[in-house]
Scaffold this motif. Sequence first.
Motif, PDB file in Angstrom:
ATOM      1  N   LEU A  93       1.052  -0.942  -0.204  1.00 20.42           N
ATOM      2  CA  LEU A  93       0.014  -0.097   0.487  1.00 20.42           C
ATOM      3  C   LEU A  93       0.864   1.540   0.473  1.00 20.42           C
ATOM      4  CD1 LEU A  93      -2.466  -0.965   2.606  1.00 20.42           C
ATOM      5  CD2 LEU A  93      -3.392  -0.486   0.819  1.00 20.42           C
ATOM      6  N   ALA A  94       2.350   1.323   0.836  1.00 15.09           N
ATOM      7  CA  ALA A  94       2.942   2.529   0.730  1.00 15.09           C
ATOM      8  C   ALA A  94       3.613   2.799  -0.710  1.00 15.09           C
ATOM      9  CB  ALA A  94       3.615   2.405   1.552  1.00 15.09           C
ATOM     10  N   ALA A  95       4.285   1.908  -1.540  1.00 14.63           N
ATOM     11  CA  ALA A  95       4.566   1.783  -3.055  1.00 14.63           C
ATOM     12  C   ALA A  95       3.267   2.061  -3.650  1.00 14.63           C
ATOM     13  CB  ALA A  95       4.924   0.548  -3.479  1.00 14.63           C
ATOM     14  N   LEU A  96       1.862   2.323  -3.277  1.00 13.43           N
ATOM     15  CA  LEU A  96       0.911   2.713  -3.954  1.00 13.43           C
ATOM     16  C   LEU A  96       0.417   4.428  -3.127  1.00 13.43           C
ATOM     17  CD1 LEU A  96      -1.664   0.059  -4.292  1.00 13.43           C
ATOM     18  CD2 LEU A  96       0.213   1.003  -5.944  1.00 13.43           C
ATOM     19  N   GLY A  97       0.942   4.565  -3.388  1.00 11.13           N
ATOM     20  CA  GLY A  97       1.113   5.945  -2.533  1.00 11.13           C
ATOM     21  C   GLY A  97      -0.097   6.483  -0.723  1.00 11.13           C
ATOM     22  N   HIS A  98      -0.197   5.679  -0.068  1.00  3.56           N
ATOM     23  CA  HIS A  98      -0.574   5.114   1.342  1.00  3.56           C
ATOM     24  C   HIS A  98       0.280   5.895   2.109  1.00  3.56           C
ATOM     25  CE1 HIS A  98      -4.675   3.460   0.045  1.00  3.56           C
ATOM     26  NE2 HIS A  98      -3.644   3.205  -1.095  1.00  3.56           N
ATOM     27  N   ARG A  99      -0.242   6.478   2.763  1.00  8.37           N
ATOM     28  CA  ARG A  99       0.559   6.546   4.413  1.00  8.37           C
ATOM     29  C   ARG A  99      -0.109   6.856   5.777  1.00  8.37           C
ATOM     30  NH1 ARG A  99       3.852   6.852   1.152  1.00  8.37           N
ATOM     31  NH2 ARG A  99       4.587   8.611  -0.235  1.00  8.37           N
ATOM     32  N   PHE A 100       0.467   6.168   6.389  1.00  7.49           N
ATOM     33  CA  PHE A 100      -0.096   5.598   7.838  1.00  7.49           C
ATOM     34  C   PHE A 100       0.260   6.105   8.950  1.00  7.49           C
ATOM     35  CE2 PHE A 100       1.062   2.358   4.984  1.00  7.49           C
ATOM     36  CZ  PHE A 100      -0.785   0.773   4.749  1.00  7.49           C
ATOM     37  N   ASP A 101      -0.414   6.344   9.598  1.00  2.00           N
ATOM     38  CA  ASP A 101      -0.353   7.198  11.097  1.00  2.00           C
ATOM     39  C   ASP A 101      -0.021   6.554  12.682  1.00  2.00           C
ATOM     40  OD1 ASP A 101      -0.768   9.943   9.775  1.00  2.00           O
ATOM     41  OD2 ASP A 101      -3.271   9.205   9.917  1.00  2.00           O
ATOM     42  N   THR A 102      -0.213   4.347  12.126  1.00  2.00           N
ATOM     43  CA  THR A 102       0.100   4.041  13.530  1.00  2.00           C
ATOM     44  C   THR A 102       0.919   2.971  12.912  1.00  2.00           C
ATOM     45  OG1 THR A 102      -1.882   2.031  13.005  1.00  2.00           O
ATOM     46  CG2 THR A 102      -1.802   4.579  14.443  1.00  2.00           C
ATOM     47  N   SER A 103       1.220   1.966  13.834  1.00  2.00           N
ATOM     48  CA  SER A 103       2.041   0.894  13.429  1.00  2.00           C
ATOM     49  C   SER A 103       1.132  -0.567  13.462  1.00  2.00           C
ATOM     50  CB  SER A 103       3.450   0.681  13.944  1.00  2.00           C
ATOM     51  OG  SER A 103       3.523   1.390  13.802  1.00  2.00           O
ATOM     52  N   SER A 104      -0.261  -0.334  13.748  1.00  2.00           N
ATOM     53  CA  SER A 104      -1.383  -1.489  13.988  1.00  2.00           C
ATOM     54  C   SER A 104      -1.932  -1.900  12.413  1.00  2.00           C
ATOM     55  CB  SER A 104      -2.964  -0.844  14.739  1.00  2.00           C
ATOM     56  OG  SER A 104      -3.514  -0.425  13.789  1.00  2.00           O
ATOM     57  N   ASP A 105      -2.297  -3.276  13.128  1.00  2.00           N
ATOM     58  CA  ASP A 105      -3.032  -3.869  11.437  1.00  2.00           C
ATOM     59  C   ASP A 105      -4.007  -3.539  11.192  1.00  2.00           C
ATOM     60  OD1 ASP A 105      -4.220  -5.154  14.177  1.00  2.00           O
ATOM     61  OD2 ASP A 105      -4.142  -7.118  12.914  1.00  2.00           O
ATOM     62  N   THR A 106      -4.809  -2.732  12.212  1.00  2.00           N
ATOM     63  CA  THR A 106      -6.401  -2.477  12.119  1.00  2.00           C
ATOM     64  C   THR A 106      -6.361  -1.538  10.716  1.00  2.00           C
ATOM     65  OG1 THR A 106      -6.643  -3.070  14.267  1.00  2.00           O
ATOM     66  CG2 THR A 106      -8.193  -1.357  13.154  1.00  2.00           C
ATOM     67  N   GLU A 107      -4.742  -0.859  11.230  1.00  2.00           N
ATOM     68  CA  GLU A 107      -5.348   0.763  10.161  1.00  2.00           C
ATOM     69  C   GLU A 107      -4.713  -0.229   9.058  1.00  2.00           C
ATOM     70  OE1 GLU A 107      -2.761   5.285   9.434  1.00  2.00           O
ATOM     71  OE2 GLU A 107      -1.872   3.778  10.787  1.00  2.00           O
ATOM     72  N   VAL A 108      -3.795  -0.881   8.306  1.00  2.00           N
ATOM     73  CA  VAL A 108      -3.476  -1.655   7.445  1.00  2.00           C
ATOM     74  C   VAL A 108      -5.497  -1.743   6.764  1.00  2.00           C
ATOM     75  CG1 VAL A 108      -2.571  -3.508   5.932  1.00  2.00           C
ATOM     76  CG2 VAL A 108      -1.239  -1.790   8.143  1.00  2.00           C
ATOM     77  N   VAL A 109      -5.785  -2.525   7.313  1.00  2.00           N
ATOM     78  CA  VAL A 109      -7.668  -3.131   6.949  1.00  2.00           C
ATOM     79  C   VAL A 109      -8.441  -2.098   6.432  1.00  2.00           C
ATOM     80  CG1 VAL A 109      -9.383  -4.183   7.587  1.00  2.00           C
ATOM     81  CG2 VAL A 109      -7.163  -4.952   8.107  1.00  2.00           C
ATOM     82  N   LEU A 110      -7.559  -1.256   6.843  1.00  2.00           N
ATOM     83  CA  LEU A 110      -8.695  -0.187   6.287  1.00  2.00           C
ATOM     84  C   LEU A 110      -8.514   0.242   5.274  1.00  2.00           C
ATOM     85  CD1 LEU A 110      -9.519   2.930   9.696  1.00  2.00           C
ATOM     86  CD2 LEU A 110     -10.576   1.654   7.688  1.00  2.00           C
ATOM     87  N   HIS A 111      -7.058   0.642   4.580  1.00  2.00           N
ATOM     88  CA  HIS A 111      -6.523   0.991   4.058  1.00  2.00           C
ATOM     89  C   HIS A 111      -6.468   0.014   2.878  1.00  2.00           C
ATOM     90  CE1 HIS A 111      -3.849   4.839   5.038  1.00  2.00           C
ATOM     91  NE2 HIS A 111      -4.102   3.987   6.012  1.00  2.00           N
ATOM     92  N   VAL A 112      -6.544  -1.348   2.993  1.00  2.00           N
ATOM     93  CA  VAL A 112      -6.792  -2.439   1.989  1.00  2.00           C
ATOM     94  C   VAL A 112      -8.749  -2.310   1.333  1.00  2.00           C
ATOM     95  CG1 VAL A 112      -7.615  -4.724   1.721  1.00  2.00           C
ATOM     96  CG2 VAL A 112      -5.460  -4.086   2.755  1.00  2.00           C
ATOM     97  N   HIS A 113      -9.265  -2.114   2.378  1.00  2.00           N
ATOM     98  CA  HIS A 113     -10.329  -1.501   2.087  1.00  2.00           C
ATOM     99  C   HIS A 113     -10.939  -0.323   0.792  1.00  2.00           C
ATOM    100  CE1 HIS A 113     -13.497  -4.456   3.356  1.00  2.00           C
ATOM    101  NE2 HIS A 113     -12.460  -4.668   4.051  1.00  2.00           N
ATOM    102  N   ARG A 114      -9.998   0.692   1.176  1.00  2.00           N
ATOM    103  CA  ARG A 114      -9.755   2.081   0.227  1.00  2.00           C
ATOM    104  C   ARG A 114      -9.407   1.707  -1.120  1.00  2.00           C
ATOM    105  NH1 ARG A 114     -13.118   4.877  -0.962  1.00  2.00           N
ATOM    106  NH2 ARG A 114     -14.084   5.514   0.956  1.00  2.00           N
ATOM    107  N   GLU A 115      -8.146   1.058  -1.131  1.00  2.00           N
ATOM    108  CA  GLU A 115      -7.403   0.676  -2.066  1.00  2.00           C
ATOM    109  C   GLU A 115      -8.058  -0.847  -2.822  1.00  2.00           C
ATOM    110  OE1 GLU A 115      -4.616   1.295  -5.389  1.00  2.00           O
ATOM    111  OE2 GLU A 115      -4.331   2.143  -3.530  1.00  2.00           O
ATOM    112  N   TRP A 116      -9.078  -1.681  -2.484  1.00  2.00           N
ATOM    113  CA  TRP A 116      -8.948  -2.884  -3.625  1.00  2.00           C
ATOM    114  C   TRP A 116     -10.925  -2.831  -3.288  1.00  2.00           C
ATOM    115  CZ3 TRP A 116      -3.765  -4.389  -0.878  1.00  2.00           C
ATOM    116  CH2 TRP A 116      -2.942  -4.311  -1.749  1.00  2.00           C
ATOM    117  N   GLY A 117     -11.258  -2.631  -2.405  1.00  2.00           N
ATOM    118  CA  GLY A 117     -12.838  -2.898  -2.299  1.00  2.00           C
ATOM    119  C   GLY A 117     -13.779  -1.417  -1.799  1.00  2.00           C
TER     120      GLY A 117
END
Length: 610
Positions: A93-117
């Motif tokens: 996701l970072a390679a696709l331009g996503h930026r993260f505010d935390t180190s949690s897996d929960t935030e990654v799930v959010l970005h997964v849905h925005r990018e691919w869902g």
Amino acid sequence: MCGICGWIDFDRDLGGLEARREVAHMTATMACRGPDDEGTWIDGPAALGHRRLAVIDLEGGRQPMTFDEDGRPALVLVYNGETYNYRELRQRLAALGHRFDTSSDTEVVLHVHREWGHRDPRSAVSELNGMFAYALWDTAKRELLLIRDRLGIKPLYYYRTEHGVLFGSEPKAILANPLAKRAMDAEGLRCILCSVADPYNTAFRGMREVRPGQIVRVTRDGIEQMSYWQLTDSGHTDDVPTTVRRVRELLEDTIQRQLIADVPLCTLLSGGLDSSAITALAARFSDGRIRSFALDFVGYTDNFIPGPTCATPDRPYAQEVAKFVGTDHTDITLSADELMDPDVRASTLHARDLPFTMGDTDSSLYLLFQVIRQHSTVALSGETADELFGGYWCFHDPARVQADTFPWLEVSVDTARKSLDPELAEKLDLPGYLDEQYRRALAEVPAITGPVSADPHERRMRELCYLYLTRYLPRLFDRKDRLSMALGLEVRVPYCDHRLVEYVFGTPWAHKTFDKREKSLLRAATADLLPQSVAQRVKSVYPAIQDPTYDRMLRARFTALLNDRNAAVAPLLSVDHSRALLNATDKVRWMEHILTLQDFLTDYNVSLTL
């Protein structure tokens, strides 16, 4: 690991004081699952609640969590579980331009849905490797998604209302809202009395579970179910040595992923093949010395009585494994008095919310977790190995294999039917109900492909594996999740990694028994990690107390129940036939079931409509 809940009402603004109180009450019921933090998010028709057990990114993983666009929440997430591949997903996701505010897996799930869902949520969920149950609210679409992991490791319930839905990790969260009725009909009673998981119904009328591998979409137009994963035939072509190597590779990768935690971690070690292999791999890949815990009973090992499904006591083998792999090991020894303690039995019932009891094995597991939680927040456990690799004795008993029903039914339908009031027994028609469940499950089994497709025995063994994975295993997941999370303990189950499940499910039965024994593939894949005595040990089931004191205490309580004409369960029973159980040594489990049903009807104030 956490507890989630929420309320969607498309005809109401839930921001009012009364609705906020109700949401707070729902969220509070999940405090046991999340003792570290709490939060709610309410806007218009949507209210989401969260209780957190902090495991990864202790400071940054607070929920509900939002994905903001143009300064406003676009997606809102409450998440329960772990996504084990979140680091790889984060890099993509970072390679696709996503930026993260935390180190949690929960935030990654959010970005997964925005990018691919954004077009199809199934595309997003399919990226996740883990155990999870979560709710995602789309503020623009005004759409709620309820999502559950592939095998149903983590629970998620929902209850349709006139203008929306209530949902929660456990029934207690939903029942805390006055819109949900504490009612049970004949279908619910059938679910309770038969030891078969029904993925289409729950015991409470109007309440449903999100099925494993499914997404429930809630909009103003209604509720839609969609599947993103199901068991299929893999067309297995690997030979036995290649299969053994692949099983080992998958196990090693899975264990390394599941060791990730920012809190103390341990293993549940019985001394059987499944838990010993996990412990050995965890010890190999852990940064420090790993802790292990085993269950025992007072006098159990010294006075052990072998049985058909439990030939040897666990303690000597667990201690041998602990010494062999170098764990910091603890044996937890319990007594009959502890198992029959009314407070303990009440705690197990309230943890499970439903009378799906296994008696002393529930109480012992709860007490085991209680001690473990004083030292660790995460534990690795061996569920699913028997279902997947063919460990249960029923897989190897020709009569059970050929029986035209579920092979594990320990409490006969005849016992249940005779114990019930005759008119009720006729109305419930438990044999007919079980047969209907069995036929429905068989119809779901995927077709076998490849060279073994013409072998009727291979077909039958594939059916049994499917039955165990989809109709037996869910009861074990339910038990393990509720009793552990009631104490704020996260239990991870490495054998449930969907890559391993997909690979082994499609493996021919001849491979799984290539050395003419149970769990041949798992034994061959891990034998080098273990003492030979453990690698060659015959399968033993989870231990049940053998102290006659427990049996006497149980029968005394059952006698008192039958003598109480005002007991809530009394109208359901044939007292005369139930008294006959007191002299039957093989009906202890059924007595436990009736006693727990009595407590459930009383404590939960359930309205029966039969």
